[in-house]
Design an enzyme around this catalytic site. Sequence first.
Site, PDB file in Angstrom:
ATOM      1  N   LEU A  10       0.890  -1.176   0.115  1.00 54.46           N
ATOM      2  CA  LEU A  10       0.100   0.103  -0.207  1.00 54.46           C
ATOM      3  C   LEU A  10       0.793   1.356  -0.056  1.00 54.46           C
ATOM      4  CD1 LEU A  10      -2.852  -0.720   2.626  1.00 54.46           C
ATOM      5  CD2 LEU A  10      -2.716  -1.157   0.269  1.00 54.46           C
TER       6      LEU A  10
ATOM      7  N   GLY B 247       1.087  -5.025   1.343  1.00 55.79           N
ATOM      8  CA  GLY B 247       0.127  -5.418   0.531  1.00 55.79           C
ATOM      9  C   GLY B 247       0.388  -5.837  -0.703  1.00 55.79           C
TER      10      GLY B 247
HETATM   11  C1  LIG Z   1      -7.285  -3.533  15.133  1.00 54.95           C
HETATM   12  C2  LIG Z   1      -6.450  -3.000  14.208  1.00 54.95           C
HETATM   13  C3  LIG Z   1      -7.132  -2.782  12.944  1.00 54.95           C
HETATM   14  C4  LIG Z   1      -6.263  -2.118  11.989  1.00 54.95           C
HETATM   15  C5  LIG Z   1      -6.171  -2.311  10.591  1.00 54.95           C
HETATM   16  C6  LIG Z   1      -5.075  -1.777  10.073  1.00 54.95           C
HETATM   17  C7  LIG Z   1      -4.764  -2.247   8.891  1.00 54.95           C
HETATM   18  C8  LIG Z   1      -3.502  -1.821   7.879  1.00 54.95           C
HETATM   19  C9  LIG Z   1      -2.934  -2.771   6.983  1.00 54.95           C
HETATM   20  C10 LIG Z   1      -2.297  -2.319   6.067  1.00 54.95           C
HETATM   21  C11 LIG Z   1      -2.166  -3.592   5.064  1.00 54.95           C
HETATM   22  C12 LIG Z   1      -0.875  -3.493   4.007  1.00 54.95           C
HETATM   23  C13 LIG Z   1      -0.131  -2.471   4.542  1.00 54.95           C
HETATM   24  C14 LIG Z   1       0.974  -1.976   3.284  1.00 54.95           C
HETATM   25  O1  LIG Z   1       1.263  -2.434   2.405  1.00 54.95           O
HETATM   26  S1  LIG Z   1       2.067  -0.814   3.829  1.00 54.95           S
HETATM   27  C15 LIG Z   1       3.182  -0.816   2.849  1.00 54.95           C
HETATM   28  C16 LIG Z   1       4.445  -1.419   3.383  1.00 54.95           C
HETATM   29  N1  LIG Z   1       5.460  -1.491   2.535  1.00 54.95           N
HETATM   30  C17 LIG Z   1       6.769  -1.682   2.769  1.00 54.95           C
HETATM   31  O2  LIG Z   1       7.137  -1.666   4.102  1.00 54.95           O
HETATM   32  C18 LIG Z   1       7.661  -1.357   1.718  1.00 54.95           C
HETATM   33  C19 LIG Z   1       8.490  -0.221   1.877  1.00 54.95           C
HETATM   34  N2  LIG Z   1       9.512  -0.084   0.586  1.00 54.95           N
HETATM   35  C20 LIG Z   1      10.473  -0.892   0.639  1.00 54.95           C
HETATM   36  O3  LIG Z   1      10.888  -1.523   1.763  1.00 54.95           O
HETATM   37  C21 LIG Z   1      11.543  -0.480  -0.591  1.00 54.95           C
HETATM   38  O4  LIG Z   1      11.003   0.589  -1.396  1.00 54.95           O
HETATM   39  C22 LIG Z   1      11.277  -1.870  -1.567  1.00 54.95           C
HETATM   40  C23 LIG Z   1      12.062  -2.877  -0.868  1.00 54.95           C
HETATM   41  C24 LIG Z   1      10.343  -2.221  -1.906  1.00 54.95           C
HETATM   42  C25 LIG Z   1      12.363  -1.317  -2.930  1.00 54.95           C
HETATM   43  O5  LIG Z   1      13.487  -0.888  -2.263  1.00 54.95           O
HETATM   44  P1  LIG Z   1      14.016   0.100  -3.511  1.00 54.95           P
HETATM   45  O6  LIG Z   1      15.618   0.472  -2.816  1.00 54.95           O
HETATM   46  O7  LIG Z   1      14.318  -0.772  -4.800  1.00 54.95           O
HETATM   47  O8  LIG Z   1      13.407   1.125  -3.630  1.00 54.95           O
HETATM   48  P2  LIG Z   1      13.259   2.658  -2.653  1.00 54.95           P
HETATM   49  O9  LIG Z   1      13.210   2.126  -1.195  1.00 54.95           O
HETATM   50  O10 LIG Z   1      14.277   3.609  -3.234  1.00 54.95           O
HETATM   51  O11 LIG Z   1      11.813   2.924  -3.066  1.00 54.95           O
HETATM   52  C26 LIG Z   1      11.451   3.854  -4.253  1.00 54.95           C
HETATM   53  C27 LIG Z   1      10.696   5.084  -3.975  1.00 54.95           C
HETATM   54  O12 LIG Z   1       9.451   4.461  -3.611  1.00 54.95           O
HETATM   55  C28 LIG Z   1       8.951   5.105  -2.347  1.00 54.95           C
HETATM   56  N3  LIG Z   1       8.220   3.859  -1.865  1.00 54.95           N
HETATM   57  C29 LIG Z   1       8.425   2.584  -1.680  1.00 54.95           C
HETATM   58  N4  LIG Z   1       7.765   1.751  -0.895  1.00 54.95           N
HETATM   59  C30 LIG Z   1       6.639   2.622  -0.632  1.00 54.95           C
HETATM   60  C31 LIG Z   1       5.279   2.632  -0.130  1.00 54.95           C
HETATM   61  N5  LIG Z   1       4.809   1.235   0.416  1.00 54.95           N
HETATM   62  N6  LIG Z   1       4.605   3.642  -0.136  1.00 54.95           N
HETATM   63  C32 LIG Z   1       4.826   5.027  -0.688  1.00 54.95           C
HETATM   64  N7  LIG Z   1       6.161   5.224  -1.098  1.00 54.95           N
HETATM   65  C33 LIG Z   1       6.945   4.032  -1.187  1.00 54.95           C
HETATM   66  C34 LIG Z   1      10.281   4.949  -1.639  1.00 54.95           C
HETATM   67  O13 LIG Z   1      10.171   5.927  -0.476  1.00 54.95           O
HETATM   68  C35 LIG Z   1      11.145   5.832  -2.710  1.00 54.95           C
HETATM   69  O14 LIG Z   1      10.645   7.003  -2.976  1.00 54.95           O
HETATM   70  P3  LIG Z   1      11.729   8.294  -3.021  1.00 54.95           P
HETATM   71  O15 LIG Z   1      12.388   7.759  -4.416  1.00 54.95           O
HETATM   72  O16 LIG Z   1      10.945   9.505  -3.248  1.00 54.95           O
HETATM   73  O17 LIG Z   1      12.791   8.402  -1.803  1.00 54.95           O
END
Ligand SMILES: CCCCCCCCCCC/C=C/C(=O)SCCNC(=O)CCNC(=O)[C@H](O)C(C)(C)COP(=O)(O)OP(=O)(O)OC[C@H]1O[C@@H](n2cnc3c(N)ncnc32)[C@H](O)[C@@H]1OP(=O)(O)O
Length: 581
Positions: free
Chosen positions: A97, A142
């Site tokens: 997400l 996600g």
């Molecule tokens: C009782 C309680 C009930 C509660 C209910 C709550 C429910 C919530 C449940 C939600 C379920 C799902 C949640 C999610 O999916 S949250 C997102 C989780 N994602 C992550 O943790 C991944 C984060 N990203 C990374 O680790 C790395 O980006 C990755 C390994 C995927 C790739 O690495 P790489 O080095 O190739 O690339 P960068 O890190 O440089 O990323 C490039 C740019 O993209 C931006 N980025 C990356 N991931 C995200 C993201 N998920 N959202 C927004 N932006 C993201 C990153 O910041 C870089 O941006 P910039 O170029 O601007 O720095």
Amino acid sequence: MFLRNVMRKIASQKSLNGLAIKKNYFGTTSSLLDDFSINANEKTGVSVITMSKTPANSLNLEFIQELSMAIQKLNMEKSCRGIILTSSLPSIFSAGLDILEMYQPEPDRLEKFWTEFQEIWLALYSSPKTVMSAINGHSPAGGCIIALATDYRIMKPKFTIGLNETMLGIVAPFWAEDSMKAVIGQRRSEYSLQLGKLYTAEEALQINLIDEISDNPLQACEDEMMNWLKLPDHARTLTKFQNRGHIIEKMKKGRKEDLEKFVKFIPREGIQMALGTYLDNLKSRKKKQLKTCVSDVELIVRKIKYNLEDYTKTTFFYLGAQDGILAENLINSGCKKVIVTEHKKSNEEHLNEIQNRFREKFLRFTRFPNSRIIEEYKLDGLEEKNWHTQPKVAVILTLLTNDRSKLSLNSYLLRKQFPFNFGRTPIFLLTDNTESKVILMNETNLQTEKRIPSRALSYMFLYDRTLLAEIPRLKPSQKYTKLIKIQPKSDLVDLLYDEDKFKEAEVFLKHFFNKPYERVIPKIEKICPNLGSELIDMNITMLDRVKDLDFRIIGEIFRLVASNDNYSRNIIRVLSSRHEF
Ligand SMILES: CCCCCCCCCCC/C=C/C(=O)SCCNC(=O)CCNC(=O)[C@H](O)C(C)(C)COP(=O)(O)OP(=O)(O)OC[C@H]1O[C@@H](n2cnc3c(N)ncnc32)[C@H](O)[C@@H]1OP(=O)(O)O
């Protein structure tokens, strides 16, 4: 009961079939936002959905909505028997997400966002088709939820996958947890979820989170799909529902409550703090990587100074051969095309070296037009016609200064400062102005507005459709009118200065999308004769004057005139279909 509903649904889908799917179902189609494409193979009945939302295929509201709609349509398409989900990004399947949707959210949007995420999950998890994921990059949270909703997962080695929500201080929804349990079992699931484990593909295979490892997951999925499609669809589909029915039913029953929890939970102060810290960490990793760019940008300042005219005329970044490292950084940061300029023969050797270095990444590698084109390369997976539509190309802000010591580049802070959604677009500041002491960002402190002299000149090259679309959101204020002054460069900007012409254009634009394309072109050309060859350098200071005029339209008109081709027609078609136009 559930099976009966499923059968009824399949039957009703059949009857909807003709209505829901365009006649030309086979072939390749792109999403409205160009964030993914679908390639439907007539022979095999398999549709490949390729996500291409730079930089990370993170799932924001619009992306999920479009993707979900596409999947629902495929679910109803009789001739489609299998769906493969994959990514065109080199190292990310989906980063999950979009965290920005959850960080400091607007309540209404947050609610829509989660509803759509539930919807896409249901569309995938209860799809009557055989659905596979070709996981050719990282797939956290996600991304993993999406993959888990498919029937078969093939992953490229080394990348990671898992439900790491707890690492962000959030909790995976119960339905994602259920789907995880169904795949890897209760104990392993509980352990993985609590610890927010991200597994390498090799580890994931060991615990059955994925089914196979392959260097070419898409090909492997296509091969595996053929095995699945040997079986009669109805028997396989009903078996799938027998297995998944209880999870789907439970999700549907708990869906409303799940939404209520989500919209209550996410805005909590503690959750927001955790998300903020996670985001900062994510960004600061990137900041470190960008450091090398700074010196490289400095390197090219001189060149730009002498070459400004040509420079402003291109939508792409011109570099000298010696700027290979910068070129590499640009590409690694998501820049889609780099034109390498070269004037001196003595650099031939160096140029060859770079060329060799880039051979794998580029299909197009062009020298500055003054010199001959030595070889053409194109970025992997990117067609030339798509270059300018790719959401992320470099953005270059040129601030003129002689004081190089003050030059610094910090795309992250810049992005924070500007209310544009630059995503991963690299932003380059090139300075050539003696007043610049005050101009530029010092990396740790971006209190620039007070210190930027209003005469600071900057060129802002908006050659990105996404950026153009963002402009209306920029609230004109002293802050920005002072910060950015853009020299009128194009007829379009002249037009905006000219009261009469402006009125004419305004009236015209309002009716623009009701008119057939052929009748529109001469009219635009009458208003802005040389528009086609110009960059759309817009004077942001004009924003308050032109608030009624939608800049998106201007942008699109520009593109339309600039390239009188099918792509432009397509834009018009897309825009015309939207209510606001
Ligand atoms: C009782 C309680 C009930 C509660 C209910 C709550 C429910 C919530 C449940 C939600 C379920 C799902 C949640 C999610 O999916 S949250 C997102 C989780 N994602 C992550 O943790 C991944 C984060 N990203 C990374 O680790 C790395 O980006 C990755 C390994 C995927 C790739 O690495 P790489 O080095 O190739 O690339 P960068 O890190 O440089 O990323 C490039 C740019 O993209 C931006 N980025 C990356 N991931 C995200 C993201 N998920 N959202 C927004 N932006 C993201 C990153 O910041 C870089 O941006 P910039 O170029 O601007 O720095």
